[in-house]
Structure formats: C-alpha cells, structure tokens
Motif scaffolding. Sequence first.
Motif, PDB file in Angstrom:
ATOM      1  N   PRO A   9       0.805  -1.236   0.000  1.00 21.82           N
ATOM      2  CA  PRO A   9       0.000   0.000   0.000  1.00 21.82           C
ATOM      3  C   PRO A   9       0.836   1.283   0.000  1.00 21.82           C
ATOM      4  O   PRO A   9       0.380   2.312  -0.489  1.00 21.82           O
ATOM      5  CB  PRO A   9      -0.819  -0.095   1.290  1.00 21.82           C
ATOM      6  N   ALA A  10       2.066   1.232   0.526  1.00 24.66           N
ATOM      7  CA  ALA A  10       2.907   2.433   0.563  1.00 24.66           C
ATOM      8  C   ALA A  10       3.831   2.539  -0.648  1.00 24.66           C
ATOM      9  O   ALA A  10       4.754   3.350  -0.651  1.00 24.66           O
ATOM     10  CB  ALA A  10       3.729   2.442   1.853  1.00 24.66           C
ATOM     11  N   ARG A  11       3.573   1.734  -1.676  1.00 21.97           N
ATOM     12  CA  ARG A  11       4.405   1.734  -2.877  1.00 21.97           C
ATOM     13  C   ARG A  11       4.568   3.126  -3.483  1.00 21.97           C
ATOM     14  O   ARG A  11       5.683   3.502  -3.840  1.00 21.97           O
ATOM     15  CB  ARG A  11       3.840   0.740  -3.890  1.00 21.97           C
ATOM     16  N   PRO A  12       3.522   3.946  -3.587  1.00 20.22           N
ATOM     17  CA  PRO A  12       3.721   5.289  -4.149  1.00 20.22           C
ATOM     18  C   PRO A  12       4.694   6.136  -3.325  1.00 20.22           C
ATOM     19  O   PRO A  12       5.492   6.891  -3.890  1.00 20.22           O
ATOM     20  CB  PRO A  12       2.320   5.900  -4.137  1.00 20.22           C
ATOM     21  N   LEU A  13       4.649   5.993  -2.012  1.00 22.91           N
ATOM     22  CA  LEU A  13       5.582   6.730  -1.158  1.00 22.91           C
ATOM     23  C   LEU A  13       7.017   6.291  -1.428  1.00 22.91           C
ATOM     24  O   LEU A  13       7.932   7.120  -1.518  1.00 22.91           O
ATOM     25  CB  LEU A  13       5.239   6.522   0.319  1.00 22.91           C
ATOM     26  N   TYR A  14       7.235   4.998  -1.584  1.00 22.84           N
ATOM     27  CA  TYR A  14       8.580   4.488  -1.857  1.00 22.84           C
ATOM     28  C   TYR A  14       9.083   4.964  -3.213  1.00 22.84           C
ATOM     29  O   TYR A  14      10.264   5.296  -3.359  1.00 22.84           O
ATOM     30  CB  TYR A  14       8.600   2.960  -1.789  1.00 22.84           C
ATOM     31  N   ARG A  15       8.216   5.024  -4.180  1.00 18.94           N
ATOM     32  CA  ARG A  15       8.620   5.520  -5.499  1.00 18.94           C
ATOM     33  C   ARG A  15       8.986   7.004  -5.420  1.00 18.94           C
ATOM     34  O   ARG A  15       9.929   7.450  -6.057  1.00 18.94           O
ATOM     35  CB  ARG A  15       7.504   5.307  -6.513  1.00 18.94           C
ATOM     36  N   VAL A  16       8.235   7.773  -4.633  1.00 19.12           N
ATOM     37  CA  VAL A  16       8.550   9.194  -4.459  1.00 19.12           C
ATOM     38  C   VAL A  16       9.914   9.344  -3.785  1.00 19.12           C
ATOM     39  O   VAL A  16      10.728  10.179  -4.194  1.00 19.12           O
ATOM     40  CB  VAL A  16       7.443   9.914  -3.660  1.00 19.12           C
ATOM     41  N   LEU A  17      10.177   8.528  -2.756  1.00 20.92           N
ATOM     42  CA  LEU A  17      11.479   8.587  -2.084  1.00 20.92           C
ATOM     43  C   LEU A  17      12.614   8.273  -3.057  1.00 20.92           C
ATOM     44  O   LEU A  17      13.640   8.963  -3.070  1.00 20.92           O
ATOM     45  CB  LEU A  17      11.520   7.615  -0.906  1.00 20.92           C
ATOM     46  N   ALA A  18      12.440   7.246  -3.862  1.00 23.49           N
ATOM     47  CA  ALA A  18      13.465   6.896  -4.851  1.00 23.49           C
ATOM     48  C   ALA A  18      13.633   8.025  -5.873  1.00 23.49           C
ATOM     49  O   ALA A  18      14.756   8.347  -6.271  1.00 23.49           O
ATOM     50  CB  ALA A  18      13.097   5.596  -5.552  1.00 23.49           C
TER      51      ALA A  18
END
Length: 158
Positions: A9-18
């Motif tokens: 569910p937090a995949r979009p947050l991880y992509r933003v961090l990357a």
Amino acid sequence: MVHFPVNHPARPLYRVLAGLVGLYILVFGVWGVFQTWGDPLFDRGSNWVLGLRTNLAFSLASVAFGIVLIVGASRRGNLGHYMNLTAGAVFLVTSILMMSVLQTSANFLNFSMSTVIVSMLFGLLLLGTGLYDKVGTDEHAEEERRKRHHPVSEAGAR
C-alpha cells in the motif's frame, strides 16, 4: 526463497522517495559538472557540491545515475523495483570500496567521509524502496500474502 511484498500500500511513497534520491543525485551531478568542467577527469582537488566532495568523473556518473533513478521511479511496472534494488546495492558497494581507499591515491572519485556516508544512506534508502515497490496482479499479491501467513509458519511462531 525470498518473497517480496507485492502491491504494497505504501508503494507510491517508496517511489517518491526513490525519485527524490534520484533528483538530488541529478542536481548534485549537474552542479558538479559545471563546477569541475575543465579540471582533469579524476582530479583530487577540493571541489564541494551540496556538502559532498566531487570531481568531473563522479559528477558525470551522478548525472547518469540520477537520470536512471528518476526514470525507474516514474515507471509503474517492476522496472523501478529492479532498478532500485540494483542501484541500492551499487551505492552500498561503491561507498564501502571508496571508504577503503579514502586516504590513498586510489580515491579516483574524490570521495570524502561525508560522501561515503551519504552514499551509504542513499544505498539503504534505494534498497528499502526496491524491497517494497514490486507490482503484480491481485492473484500474485494474494499468493505472496498466503505464503507469508501460512498456518504452518504461524503455528511455529506460537
């Protein structure tokens, strides 16, 4: 066998961090290229950009890595997942190797200890984002959840 979480569910947050890591690296690289342009490629001078020591070779490599990370973060498929895992490992290995030659003439990327620390942090961040941004079908995600919560593994935890 390793089981990466699928459709976290937090995949979009991880992509933003990357993507933010990639943006920082890109800005660092472009600024470093402008600052070190005209110097020898592997110069060991005292050029500092955004708190990190650099030379033209490291700045050019940073531009390339920054672009790759931003492209990986902007993709919806598993390309970003694999790119982040690979980039995280590359950053960690590079930082350890460069730390081992920090005070020698083999420090061809002109690293300082602050550069080593930032590279390690970025490597850990990218590795972490790579672990949780895998995309799959709903069936694949359910299969992974079932493997993690299998009754046999839960009975062993009691």
